[in-house]
Scaffold this motif. Structure first.
Motif, PDB file in Angstrom:
ATOM      1  N   ASP A  29     -23.032 -31.062  68.900  1.00 55.93           N
ATOM      2  CA  ASP A  29     -22.396 -31.599  67.847  1.00 55.93           C
ATOM      3  C   ASP A  29     -22.872 -31.257  66.438  1.00 55.93           C
ATOM      4  O   ASP A  29     -24.114 -30.959  66.207  1.00 55.93           O
ATOM      5  CB  ASP A  29     -22.268 -33.113  68.163  1.00 55.93           C
ATOM      6  CG  ASP A  29     -20.940 -33.757  67.436  1.00 55.93           C
ATOM      7  OD1 ASP A  29     -20.218 -32.954  67.161  1.00 55.93           O
ATOM      8  OD2 ASP A  29     -21.073 -34.912  67.383  1.00 55.93           O
ATOM      9  N   ALA A  30     -22.063 -31.495  65.682  1.00 56.24           N
ATOM     10  CA  ALA A  30     -22.284 -31.149  64.015  1.00 56.24           C
ATOM     11  C   ALA A  30     -21.716 -32.443  63.297  1.00 56.24           C
ATOM     12  O   ALA A  30     -20.648 -32.754  63.624  1.00 56.24           O
ATOM     13  CB  ALA A  30     -21.761 -29.971  63.474  1.00 56.24           C
ATOM     14  N   SER A  63     -24.779 -30.165  56.498  1.00 51.50           N
ATOM     15  CA  SER A  63     -24.549 -30.482  57.893  1.00 51.50           C
ATOM     16  C   SER A  63     -25.741 -30.688  58.759  1.00 51.50           C
ATOM     17  O   SER A  63     -26.839 -29.928  58.416  1.00 51.50           O
ATOM     18  CB  SER A  63     -23.469 -29.579  58.635  1.00 51.50           C
ATOM     19  OG  SER A  63     -24.023 -28.172  58.583  1.00 51.50           O
ATOM     20  N   ILE A  72     -26.897 -30.317  62.953  1.00 52.30           N
ATOM     21  CA  ILE A  72     -26.328 -30.389  64.481  1.00 52.30           C
ATOM     22  C   ILE A  72     -27.197 -31.123  65.486  1.00 52.30           C
ATOM     23  O   ILE A  72     -28.714 -31.096  64.971  1.00 52.30           O
ATOM     24  CB  ILE A  72     -26.207 -28.776  64.570  1.00 52.30           C
ATOM     25  CG1 ILE A  72     -27.816 -28.098  64.588  1.00 52.30           C
ATOM     26  CG2 ILE A  72     -25.236 -28.077  63.713  1.00 52.30           C
ATOM     27  CD1 ILE A  72     -27.734 -26.708  65.149  1.00 52.30           C
ATOM     28  N   GLU A 107     -20.369 -26.179  63.704  1.00 54.53           N
ATOM     29  CA  GLU A 107     -20.180 -26.500  65.320  1.00 54.53           C
ATOM     30  C   GLU A 107     -20.529 -25.322  66.080  1.00 54.53           C
ATOM     31  O   GLU A 107     -21.239 -25.202  67.060  1.00 54.53           O
ATOM     32  CB  GLU A 107     -18.707 -26.918  65.828  1.00 54.53           C
ATOM     33  CG  GLU A 107     -18.162 -28.320  65.341  1.00 54.53           C
ATOM     34  CD  GLU A 107     -18.822 -29.465  66.282  1.00 54.53           C
ATOM     35  OE1 GLU A 107     -19.177 -29.288  67.068  1.00 54.53           O
ATOM     36  OE2 GLU A 107     -18.495 -30.639  65.764  1.00 54.53           O
ATOM     37  N   ALA A 122     -24.170 -24.826  66.059  1.00 60.96           N
ATOM     38  CA  ALA A 122     -24.835 -25.781  67.202  1.00 60.96           C
ATOM     39  C   ALA A 122     -24.757 -24.838  68.354  1.00 60.96           C
ATOM     40  O   ALA A 122     -25.752 -24.945  69.168  1.00 60.96           O
ATOM     41  CB  ALA A 122     -24.126 -27.009  66.991  1.00 60.96           C
ATOM     42  N   SER A 144     -18.866 -29.266  74.050  1.00 60.25           N
ATOM     43  CA  SER A 144     -18.809 -29.588  72.635  1.00 60.25           C
ATOM     44  C   SER A 144     -17.562 -30.457  72.451  1.00 60.25           C
ATOM     45  O   SER A 144     -16.460 -30.411  73.269  1.00 60.25           O
ATOM     46  CB  SER A 144     -18.579 -28.114  71.762  1.00 60.25           C
ATOM     47  OG  SER A 144     -17.985 -28.523  70.410  1.00 60.25           O
ATOM     48  N   ASP A 145     -17.384 -31.030  71.348  1.00 60.30           N
ATOM     49  CA  ASP A 145     -15.841 -31.935  71.219  1.00 60.30           C
ATOM     50  C   ASP A 145     -15.092 -31.167  70.075  1.00 60.30           C
ATOM     51  O   ASP A 145     -13.969 -31.612  69.732  1.00 60.30           O
ATOM     52  CB  ASP A 145     -16.456 -33.421  70.535  1.00 60.30           C
ATOM     53  CG  ASP A 145     -17.105 -33.271  69.176  1.00 60.30           C
ATOM     54  OD1 ASP A 145     -17.694 -32.289  68.471  1.00 60.30           O
ATOM     55  OD2 ASP A 145     -17.403 -34.258  68.567  1.00 60.30           O
ATOM     56  N   CYS A 146     -15.590 -29.749  69.702  1.00 61.38           N
ATOM     57  CA  CYS A 146     -14.814 -29.174  68.725  1.00 61.38           C
ATOM     58  C   CYS A 146     -14.170 -27.890  69.671  1.00 61.38           C
ATOM     59  O   CYS A 146     -14.741 -27.054  69.860  1.00 61.38           O
ATOM     60  CB  CYS A 146     -15.785 -28.667  68.044  1.00 61.38           C
ATOM     61  SG  CYS A 146     -14.710 -27.446  66.667  1.00 61.38           S
ATOM     62  N   ALA A 186     -14.233 -24.511  68.021  1.00 58.66           N
ATOM     63  CA  ALA A 186     -15.400 -23.648  68.388  1.00 58.66           C
ATOM     64  C   ALA A 186     -15.263 -23.068  69.587  1.00 58.66           C
ATOM     65  O   ALA A 186     -15.493 -21.779  69.889  1.00 58.66           O
ATOM     66  CB  ALA A 186     -16.552 -24.499  68.085  1.00 58.66           C
TER      67      ALA A 186
END
Length: 121
Positions: A23-24, A31, A33, A61, A64, A84-86, A89
């Protein structure tokens, strides 16, 4: 394998995989990470945090993910899942490099090269 965290939250990987959750967090001028590596029992193997001058959320992201892949190589973890939640990415390096934004093009190429070190389930 790269996957989205999804609505169900964190689930342990199947054995013998190691799951690296990335995560970032973006602030005004930097930022941070975070990466958590866990085994199939849910035991924490390592936690990494790093601060970058990057403020673009997508770039952070992807950084990361790159840090997570490098960490897995250093630890000789060959069976991994990166979570990842992105979604952007994740999509960025599953697709064609020519379709990537210029800020992430080199990083997605690095990710694809690093992924050749791993087995995915």
């Amino acid at each position: 394998m790269l996957q989205d965290i999804g609505q169900d939250g964190w689930q342990p990987p199947s054995s013998p995989c190691i799951k690296l959750t990335v995560d970032a967090a973006i602030r005004e001028d930097y930022s941070t990470i975070a990466i958590i590596a866990r085994d199939s029992n849910g035991s924490v193997l390592s936690i990494i945090t790093q601060k970058f001058s990057e403020i673009n959320p997508l770039v952070a992201e992807i950084k990361a993910i790159l840090v997570a892949l490098n960490h897995a190589i250093i630890n000789n973890w060959t069976s991994i899942v990166v979570e990842s939640d992105c979604m952007n990415a994740i999509k960025s390096f599953k697709g064609n490099d020519d379709d990537c934004h210029w800020e992430i093009k080199d990083m997605t190429s690095q990710e694809k090269l690093l992924l050749s070190h791993f087995e995915f389930f």
